[in-house]
Design an enzyme around this catalytic site. Sequence first.
Site, PDB file in Angstrom:
ATOM      1  N   LYS A  35      15.650 -17.238   5.698  1.00  0.00           N
ATOM      2  CA  LYS A  35      17.039 -17.218   6.156  1.00  0.00           C
ATOM      3  C   LYS A  35      17.417 -15.540   6.534  1.00  0.00           C
ATOM      4  O   LYS A  35      18.734 -15.371   6.276  1.00  0.00           O
ATOM      5  CB  LYS A  35      17.970 -17.923   5.720  1.00  0.00           C
ATOM      6  CG  LYS A  35      17.538 -19.494   5.529  1.00  0.00           C
ATOM      7  CD  LYS A  35      18.373 -20.349   4.867  1.00  0.00           C
ATOM      8  CE  LYS A  35      17.914 -21.594   4.754  1.00  0.00           C
ATOM      9  NZ  LYS A  35      18.622 -22.505   3.658  1.00  0.00           N
ATOM     10  N   ARG A  45       5.029 -11.789  -6.520  1.00  0.00           N
ATOM     11  CA  ARG A  45       4.117 -11.206  -5.592  1.00  0.00           C
ATOM     12  C   ARG A  45       4.809 -10.889  -4.223  1.00  0.00           C
ATOM     13  O   ARG A  45       5.316 -11.819  -3.638  1.00  0.00           O
ATOM     14  CB  ARG A  45       2.754 -11.792  -5.465  1.00  0.00           C
ATOM     15  CG  ARG A  45       1.909 -11.496  -4.265  1.00  0.00           C
ATOM     16  CD  ARG A  45       0.496 -11.731  -4.332  1.00  0.00           C
ATOM     17  NE  ARG A  45      -0.210 -11.361  -5.382  1.00  0.00           N
ATOM     18  CZ  ARG A  45      -1.517 -11.552  -5.452  1.00  0.00           C
ATOM     19  NH1 ARG A  45      -2.127 -12.120  -4.522  1.00  0.00           N
ATOM     20  NH2 ARG A  45      -2.129 -11.129  -6.483  1.00  0.00           N
ATOM     21  N   HIS A  66      -0.662  -3.214  -8.933  1.00  0.00           N
ATOM     22  CA  HIS A  66      -0.919  -4.877  -9.268  1.00  0.00           C
ATOM     23  C   HIS A  66      -1.203  -4.715 -10.853  1.00  0.00           C
ATOM     24  O   HIS A  66      -2.204  -4.514 -11.381  1.00  0.00           O
ATOM     25  CB  HIS A  66      -2.240  -5.080  -8.708  1.00  0.00           C
ATOM     26  CG  HIS A  66      -2.297  -6.651  -8.754  1.00  0.00           C
ATOM     27  ND1 HIS A  66      -1.698  -7.467  -9.574  1.00  0.00           N
ATOM     28  CD2 HIS A  66      -3.109  -7.450  -8.019  1.00  0.00           C
ATOM     29  CE1 HIS A  66      -2.227  -8.733  -9.554  1.00  0.00           C
ATOM     30  NE2 HIS A  66      -3.086  -8.375  -8.399  1.00  0.00           N
ATOM     31  N   ARG A  91      -6.067 -16.436  -7.927  1.00  0.00           N
ATOM     32  CA  ARG A  91      -6.305 -15.932  -9.238  1.00  0.00           C
ATOM     33  C   ARG A  91      -5.121 -15.646  -9.872  1.00  0.00           C
ATOM     34  O   ARG A  91      -4.802 -16.270 -11.101  1.00  0.00           O
ATOM     35  CB  ARG A  91      -7.350 -14.967  -9.439  1.00  0.00           C
ATOM     36  CG  ARG A  91      -8.644 -15.541  -9.419  1.00  0.00           C
ATOM     37  CD  ARG A  91      -9.438 -14.379  -8.766  1.00  0.00           C
ATOM     38  NE  ARG A  91      -9.086 -14.195  -7.399  1.00  0.00           N
ATOM     39  CZ  ARG A  91      -9.693 -14.882  -6.306  1.00  0.00           C
ATOM     40  NH1 ARG A  91     -10.829 -15.705  -6.610  1.00  0.00           N
ATOM     41  NH2 ARG A  91      -9.595 -14.780  -5.154  1.00  0.00           N
ATOM     42  N   THR A  92      -4.135 -14.854  -9.466  1.00  0.00           N
ATOM     43  CA  THR A  92      -2.970 -14.192 -10.162  1.00  0.00           C
ATOM     44  C   THR A  92      -2.188 -15.532 -10.388  1.00  0.00           C
ATOM     45  O   THR A  92      -1.458 -15.733 -11.410  1.00  0.00           O
ATOM     46  CB  THR A  92      -2.486 -12.997  -9.281  1.00  0.00           C
ATOM     47  OG1 THR A  92      -3.367 -12.214  -8.941  1.00  0.00           O
ATOM     48  CG2 THR A  92      -1.324 -12.481 -10.192  1.00  0.00           C
TER      49      THR A  92
HETATM   50  C1  NCD Z   1      -6.303  -8.872  -5.476  1.00  0.00           C
HETATM   51  C2  NCD Z   1      -4.787  -8.613  -4.842  1.00  0.00           C
HETATM   52  O1  NCD Z   1      -4.262  -9.460  -4.651  1.00  0.00           O
HETATM   53  O2  NCD Z   1      -4.513  -7.395  -4.855  1.00  0.00           O
HETATM   54  N1  NCD Z   1      -6.581  -9.815  -5.952  1.00  0.00           N
HETATM   55  C3  NCD Z   1      -6.025 -10.514  -7.179  1.00  0.00           C
HETATM   56  O3  NCD Z   1      -4.921 -10.265  -7.502  1.00  0.00           O
HETATM   57  N2  NCD Z   1      -7.034 -10.736  -8.080  1.00  0.00           N
HETATM   58  C4  NCD Z   1      -7.367  -7.993  -4.506  1.00  0.00           C
HETATM   59  C5  NCD Z   1      -7.442  -8.281  -3.062  1.00  0.00           C
HETATM   60  O4  NCD Z   1      -6.713  -9.028  -2.803  1.00  0.00           O
HETATM   61  O5  NCD Z   1      -8.161  -7.764  -2.658  1.00  0.00           O
END
Ligand code: NCD
Length: 283
Positions: free
Chosen positions: A78, A99, A127, A48-49
């Site tokens: 590396k 991320r 997040h 999703r993100t």
């Molecule tokens: C979450 C995350 O990656 O922290 N998902 C997201 O970004 N929608 C929740 C999760 O991984 O459980």
Amino acid sequence: MHIISTKNFTTEKIKTWLDLAKKISQSPQNYSLAGKLAGTLFFEPSTRTRWSTEAAMLRLGGQILSMESAKENSSDKKGESLADTFMTCSQYVDCLIVRHPQDNIIQESVYASSVPVISAGEGSTDHPTQALLDLYTILQHLPDPTGKSILFTGDITCSRTATPLAKLLEPYKMQVIVEGCYLKDYNSNVDYVNDIYTKLPEVDILYMTRHQTERSHPRDVSKFVLTNALACTMKKNAIIMHPLPRNAELLPEVDNNPRAVYRKQIKNGMFVRMALLYDLLKW
Ligand code: NCD
């Protein structure tokens, strides 16, 4: 300006972003980032993100340079530091969306970037874009959540979505209830409960998370499973949220329950990220 930690968000800025997300969702044609280029660096899996961010940039007419599976495919393999990756990649694009599985590493490395950095989730600490889209979704359904209640369930201690959302909700003086786990880095009042079943019919928001198997210790995480029958014991106008992905804790039979808003969260994620990108990159 970077968007890395909910701790640094002002009430004013949050309002600006959420108002903008609403306007963009109503008339996206009025907002353009044509000619701008964003880079995504994902050192941890994401559906999703990553897609909502990339869709956001593309729908605004901008472009995306995408590094998926960055643990394998970037110079991280590396031994390059994240700071050096930021120093390098920020020469090519107008912003970076990152991320990473390690706590605080984005915050510690961001000094090396010469363009804005948006955190797409960092270890179990923060997040920020998820917290904003969660707040946006809550305000759509409960325009004034003051004094209402939110029940967090699942692997709350290791989830990076629960504490940031709880922090964004602080101005509304909501009753924060947590089942089983512990809400880390959160100093306001929390009601810790073990019996979720008596709480379900009382709460206004149920916020579920999956067992964070990649970072939680082998210990008892909530065994709670939301069935549709249980969802129907909740108030008629209560909402059921989940950042997704889900595992066994949330049955697909709940999806068509009118209280379930996680599909809205998915869509809202794109509009909120369009707003953030537009605010950072507009000409
Ligand atoms: C979450 C995350 O990656 O922290 N998902 C997201 O970004 N929608 C929740 C999760 O991984 O459980």
